[in-house]
Design a protein around this motif. Sequence first.
Motif, mmCIF file in Angstrom:
data_model
loop_
_atom_site.group_PDB
_atom_site.id
_atom_site.type_symbol
_atom_site.label_atom_id
_atom_site.label_comp_id
_atom_site.label_asym_id
_atom_site.label_seq_id
_atom_site.Cartn_x
_atom_site.Cartn_y
_atom_site.Cartn_z
ATOM 1 N N LEU A 32 0.811 -1.221 0.000
ATOM 2 C CA LEU A 32 0.000 0.000 0.000
ATOM 3 C C LEU A 32 0.840 1.265 0.000
ATOM 4 O O LEU A 32 0.464 2.253 -0.639
ATOM 5 N N SER A 33 1.966 1.251 0.696
ATOM 6 C CA SER A 33 2.810 2.452 0.676
ATOM 7 C C SER A 33 3.316 2.712 -0.735
ATOM 8 O O SER A 33 3.370 3.854 -1.181
ATOM 9 N N GLY A 34 3.663 1.663 -1.446
ATOM 10 C CA GLY A 34 4.066 1.812 -2.842
ATOM 11 C C GLY A 34 2.901 2.206 -3.732
ATOM 12 O O GLY A 34 3.057 2.998 -4.671
ATOM 13 N N TRP A 35 1.715 1.669 -3.443
ATOM 14 C CA TRP A 35 0.529 1.968 -4.254
ATOM 15 C C TRP A 35 0.169 3.446 -4.154
ATOM 16 O O TRP A 35 -0.141 4.082 -5.149
ATOM 17 N N ILE A 36 0.255 3.993 -2.950
ATOM 18 C CA ILE A 36 -0.078 5.405 -2.754
ATOM 19 C C ILE A 36 0.847 6.286 -3.595
ATOM 20 O O ILE A 36 0.400 7.210 -4.272
#
Length: 161
Positions: A102-106
């Motif tokens: 999720l941190s990468g997705w954001i």
Amino acid sequence: MKNFLLSMGLAVLATASQADTKLPQSHLNSMACLENMGQSTSWGQCLSLIFEPCASFEVASKAHVACLQSEREGWTASMRLLQEDVTEAITMKSAEDLASILSGWINYVSQKCQADGDPEGNLPLAAKQLGCQITELAGLSGEYAACLEGRSTADYCVLKN
């Protein structure tokens, strides 16, 4: 087409988590469309469903942008409901993997949806960015629903026994 999507939405609703039952029917229909893209639905059909609430407004008008902002808030709320259920349903290791993803997705969404130009006062740019963000939120919501329903092949989606 509408009858098919309605029945797909109902099928998703019937097998989904408790969070799904709190989701707007339009979101369930949109996620069902995305799930079946390439088999019985197309990207254009799914976009029509996702953006139907704002279709009556002139594209990039103030009213259109306000509608898109409201839709983004709605999709964010749906995504968060599903995310909470996924986090509770998956193993601790999977939850750690998901947090990392999720941190990468954001960052990915931020970069993908950042259009060239000056966003201040530029309504077409705002509409474009909001549309991009909404489609990304709809896609992630669909992935969460698939995980909860046991249809996901994502590495992070290892449900607790």
